[in-house]
Design a protein around this motif. Structure first.
Motif, PDB file in Angstrom:
ATOM      1  N   TYR A 139     -12.315 -22.127  13.517  1.00  0.00           N
ATOM      2  CA  TYR A 139     -10.478 -21.548  13.562  1.00  0.00           C
ATOM      3  C   TYR A 139      -9.679 -22.650  13.660  1.00  0.00           C
ATOM      4  O   TYR A 139      -8.539 -23.194  13.044  1.00  0.00           O
ATOM      5  CB  TYR A 139     -10.355 -20.585  13.712  1.00  0.00           C
ATOM      6  CG  TYR A 139     -10.772 -19.354  13.630  1.00  0.00           C
ATOM      7  CD1 TYR A 139     -11.888 -19.044  11.877  1.00  0.00           C
ATOM      8  CD2 TYR A 139     -11.283 -17.866  14.019  1.00  0.00           C
ATOM      9  CE1 TYR A 139     -12.820 -18.256  11.829  1.00  0.00           C
ATOM     10  CE2 TYR A 139     -11.986 -16.992  13.656  1.00  0.00           C
ATOM     11  CZ  TYR A 139     -12.739 -17.143  11.827  1.00  0.00           C
ATOM     12  OH  TYR A 139     -12.852 -15.904  11.786  1.00  0.00           O
TER      13      TYR A 139
ATOM     14  N   TYR B 287      -6.784 -18.414   9.025  1.00  0.00           N
ATOM     15  CA  TYR B 287      -6.865 -18.851  10.142  1.00  0.00           C
ATOM     16  C   TYR B 287      -6.568 -18.964  11.840  1.00  0.00           C
ATOM     17  O   TYR B 287      -6.764 -18.952  12.694  1.00  0.00           O
ATOM     18  CB  TYR B 287      -7.595 -20.234   9.942  1.00  0.00           C
ATOM     19  CG  TYR B 287      -8.560 -20.685   9.248  1.00  0.00           C
ATOM     20  CD1 TYR B 287      -9.789 -20.002   9.597  1.00  0.00           C
ATOM     21  CD2 TYR B 287      -8.176 -20.742   7.876  1.00  0.00           C
ATOM     22  CE1 TYR B 287     -10.933 -20.170   8.479  1.00  0.00           C
ATOM     23  CE2 TYR B 287      -9.747 -21.539   7.034  1.00  0.00           C
ATOM     24  CZ  TYR B 287     -10.799 -20.510   7.837  1.00  0.00           C
ATOM     25  OH  TYR B 287     -11.533 -20.865   6.639  1.00  0.00           O
TER      26      TYR B 287
ATOM     27  N   GLY C 109      -7.347 -14.992  12.717  1.00  0.00           N
ATOM     28  CA  GLY C 109      -8.167 -14.828  13.535  1.00  0.00           C
ATOM     29  C   GLY C 109      -8.007 -15.458  14.285  1.00  0.00           C
ATOM     30  O   GLY C 109      -9.509 -15.332  15.464  1.00  0.00           O
TER      31      GLY C 109
ATOM     32  N   ARG D 104      -7.906 -12.621  16.803  1.00  0.00           N
ATOM     33  CA  ARG D 104      -8.235 -12.033  16.813  1.00  0.00           C
ATOM     34  C   ARG D 104      -9.330 -11.975  18.029  1.00  0.00           C
ATOM     35  O   ARG D 104      -9.145 -11.762  19.076  1.00  0.00           O
ATOM     36  CB  ARG D 104      -9.322 -11.782  16.086  1.00  0.00           C
ATOM     37  CG  ARG D 104      -8.567 -10.600  15.292  1.00  0.00           C
ATOM     38  CD  ARG D 104      -9.397 -10.169  13.792  1.00  0.00           C
ATOM     39  NE  ARG D 104      -9.858 -11.598  13.007  1.00  0.00           N
ATOM     40  CZ  ARG D 104      -9.633 -11.954  11.969  1.00  0.00           C
ATOM     41  NH1 ARG D 104      -8.376 -11.375  11.795  1.00  0.00           N
ATOM     42  NH2 ARG D 104      -9.603 -12.763  12.004  1.00  0.00           N
TER      43      ARG D 104
ATOM     44  N   SER E 266     -10.199  -7.768   8.779  1.00  0.00           N
ATOM     45  CA  SER E 266      -9.668  -8.949   8.392  1.00  0.00           C
ATOM     46  C   SER E 266      -9.399  -8.728   6.720  1.00  0.00           C
ATOM     47  O   SER E 266      -9.516  -9.698   5.748  1.00  0.00           O
ATOM     48  CB  SER E 266      -9.829  -9.850   8.757  1.00  0.00           C
ATOM     49  OG  SER E 266     -11.375 -10.111   8.689  1.00  0.00           O
TER      50      SER E 266
ATOM     51  N   THR F  88     -16.963 -11.285   8.984  1.00  0.00           N
ATOM     52  CA  THR F  88     -15.741 -12.278   9.965  1.00  0.00           C
ATOM     53  C   THR F  88     -15.625 -11.759  11.671  1.00  0.00           C
ATOM     54  O   THR F  88     -16.262 -12.632  11.988  1.00  0.00           O
ATOM     55  CB  THR F  88     -14.399 -11.769   9.340  1.00  0.00           C
ATOM     56  OG1 THR F  88     -14.732 -12.792   8.083  1.00  0.00           O
ATOM     57  CG2 THR F  88     -13.785 -12.897  10.021  1.00  0.00           C
TER      58      THR F  88
ATOM     59  N   GLU G 280     -17.399 -13.800  14.357  1.00  0.00           N
ATOM     60  CA  GLU G 280     -16.569 -14.247  15.406  1.00  0.00           C
ATOM     61  C   GLU G 280     -17.256 -13.911  16.131  1.00  0.00           C
ATOM     62  O   GLU G 280     -16.731 -14.143  17.625  1.00  0.00           O
ATOM     63  CB  GLU G 280     -15.253 -13.973  15.097  1.00  0.00           C
ATOM     64  CG  GLU G 280     -14.404 -14.431  13.988  1.00  0.00           C
ATOM     65  CD  GLU G 280     -13.351 -13.084  13.871  1.00  0.00           C
ATOM     66  OE1 GLU G 280     -12.401 -14.147  13.226  1.00  0.00           O
ATOM     67  OE2 GLU G 280     -12.848 -12.619  14.745  1.00  0.00           O
TER      68      GLU G 280
END
Length: 613
Positions: A16, A97, A100, A103, A142, A382, A386
């Motif tokens: 990311y 991103y 992301g 998160r 997401s 996703t 992650e």
């Protein structure tokens, strides 16, 4: 910017960060190219003005020299438009991103809270922090569409069947390394789709059929063609200017009559397009993925097949609707306002959009359902990407059972997450978790509930290994009183426990209760809590309760299939520290002196005060 295939094996944080930097550089370059095109257009405009002056005033060059600028300007404007579109896509990708990274870093302020999906009376949503700031929804969602977000919220609050859970797991596993799919969706339209409210599409599709008579669209089309042909005939020398003005006058009157007749219906159609246009680009991108990609997992194959089978693909049908919504918005341009009235632009396209709704509306609802599931599955893939160390749980049909190895809370960062084992089955139906405040009791109960919820929606769990049966969750962890309803904290807890007992009678229940019966005295709490636990055990439920009242620990030794565990603090000399490790047995260590010292109280001096002094 295409996504390199080798990047899918890179850890999420590193991937990311690198993509964000690449996209930031590409965005800067695209913005620079857009600015250069703007400067070139300005220069071409000056050149055109100079040539016009030379042609008209100085007679030094032919007039057509100025016309040579037009095709060059058109090419530059086309490139400028492409740069603008590319800049918008790159900015959306960068924001995707960045979210992301938010998160992964638990930067909740940048993420959608999902509070619109929170039902205050749900049996566990508020207690387990499923929605709101710092919630599970922010961690797992997401989704690019409101329909996808709504699907995730529904999965979080409604456990699936065993077969459905396994099919979702297989789909998420297949999509986990397909990092190109989220990029395709992110580049399709701006990230925020909050203006698209749940239920709008259903109401839009189920609007009154046959709102416009069949002749109306033909009449509007004939009038528009007439308005276009009349000036052409005049310039062709077919009639005089006075005749043209009279014909246009009559035409405008007829246009006005037709427009006024259908104005309320046209306005209703056009007013509904604001939120519809937000989702259409992403929905079309999802449709194209489903039509183009070849999947292997049964769930994805089923979703793809539900969108195929007609001569005209669903994405092409949706593209027509999207183009109609784009064209109708041209009338908002001030330069186009008069031609749009003469051509009955809004009336024609309003009728066309309504005609599309009548023809394809029922199909659209089916597409939305399938696309919402696909968006939700991509979102959960996703989340799986992650958190690569989080496995899928094993779902068993016998039970009740909940066996967790190294169970942790997903909202905690890995470096701060202390994990514990847990085993509940026919022999050990419940845990009584004792310990002081801040020792980790509430977090432990929430970790049990959240991981069960994730498992029952088909997502990976924060455990090394988890094995559980299909259960219904019920929690009394974050109970609040209500002045408006005249309901105390104690009464709110009693109502929740009663609901949980009723649900347990309908099927397997996993119950979680924090500081149970905290609103009554120790004697009554001891008796009432045992009644509640006996009711749960009789109904084949499993779960855990927490308390700081050690009298409740006697229940596990009173013939019920329970077990005592505890958290303790290890502080001394006026400090409190916790290791958050779950231990067998009953808490026997007191931290009263440490609490007194933290409060600045001399415990020895206080104990020497005689009654009545």
């Amino acid at each position: 910017m295409p996504l390199p295939s080798e990047d899918t094996s890179v850890p999420a944080a590193e991937f990311y960060a690198r993509r964000t930097e690449e996209l930031r550089n590409a965005t800067t370059e695209s913005l620079g190219a857009y600015s250069r095109c703007t400067q070139i257009l300005v220069a071409l405009g000056l050149v055109a003005c100079f040539l016009l002056y030379q042609a008209l005033a100085a007679n030094s060059v032919p007039l057509w020299f100025a016309g040579l600028v037009l095709p060059v300007a058109a090419l530059v404007e086309y490139q400028r438009h492409r740069n603008r579109v590319n800049f918008s896509k790159l900015r959306s990708l960068s924001e995707f991103y960045e979210k992301g990274i938010a998160r992964l870093n638990r930067n909740w302020e940048r993420l959608d809270t999902g509070e619109d999906f929170l039902d205050q009376d749900h049996l566990y949503a508020k207690d387990l922090d499923l929605f709101g700031c710092g919630s599970i929804f922010q961690l797992v969602c997401s989704a690019r569409t409101q329909t996808g977000s709504q699907t995730i919220a529904s999965w979080m609050t409604s456990p699936a069947t065993v077969a459905e859970i396994r099919s979702r797991q297989a789909a998420i596993a297949e999509l986990r390394n397909r990092r190109d799919l989220p990029e395709l969706l992110s580049a399709a339209a701006p990230l925020q789709a909050s203006d698209f409210k749940a239920g709008f599409l259903k109401r839009w599709v189920e609007g009154r059929p046959g709102a416009f008579p069949a002749w109306s669209s033909y009449a509007a089309f004939v009038l528009a063609i007439t308005a276009t042909v009349l000036p052409i005939l005049y310039f062709g020398g077919w009639y005089a200017l006075a005749t043209l003005w009279r014909a246009l006058g009559v035409l405008l009157v007829v246009n006005a009559i037709l427009a006024l007749k259908f104005r309320p219906r046209i306005k209703a159609v056009l007013d509904s397009l604001g939120s519809l246009a937000i989702e259409l680009p992403v929905l079309r991108a999802l449709l194209q993925i489903m039509e183009r990609e070849q999947f292997s997992s049964p769930k994805l194959v089923e979703l793809a097949n539900s969108l195929r089978g007609s001569k005209i693909s669903a994405s092409r049908k949706l593209l027509r609707l999207y183009r109609l919504t784009r064209l109708v918005k041209l009338r908002e341009n001030e330069l186009f306002s008069y031609p749009s009235f003469v051509l009955l632009w809004g009336t024609q396209f309003g009728m066309a959009i309504d005609r599309w709704r009548r023809q394809h509306g029922p199909q659209l609802l089916e597409w939305m359902s399938a696309l919402g599931e696909l968006d939700a599955l991509i979102s959960l893939s996703t989340y799986a990407y992650e958190h690569p160390a989080d496995p899928f749980p094993e779902i068993v049909e016998s039970g009740p059972v909940f066996e967790a190895q190294s169970l942790g809370h997903p909202l905690l960062k890995e470096e701060n997450c202390v994990r514990n084992d847990l085993h509940l089955d026919e022999r050990v139906r419940f845990l009584i978790v004792s310990g002081s405040n801040m020792s980790g009791k509430s977090t432990f109960l929430r970790a049990i509930g959240v991981n069960a919820m994730l498992a029952l929606m088909g997502a990976p769990v924060r455990c090394v290994k988890l094995r559980l049966s299909l259960v219904t969750l019920g929690a009394a962890v974050r109970i609040q009183d209500s002045l408006m309803d005249g309901r105390s904290h104690f009464m709110a807890e009693m109502q929740r426990l009663r609901r949980m007992i009723e649900v347990a009678g309908e099927g397997r229940l996993m119950f979680l209760a924090d500081e149970i019966m905290g609103g009554t005295n120790s004697h009554d709490r001891r008796i009432a809590t045992e009644w509640v636990l006996r009711a749960f055990v009789l109904r084949d439920a499993i779960g855990a309760i927490s308390t700081h009242d050690l009298a409740l620990t006697e229940i596990a030794a009173n013939g019920l299939p329970g077990r005592n565990v505890f958290f303790e603090d290890s502080g001394d000399s006026g400090t409190l520290s916790f290791d958050y490790k779950l231990r067998e047995g009953i808490l026997i260590r007191s931290n009263a002196l440490n609490i007194a010292q933290i409060l600045g109280i001399d415990a020895a001096a206080s104990s020497s005060i005689k009654p009545g002094k």
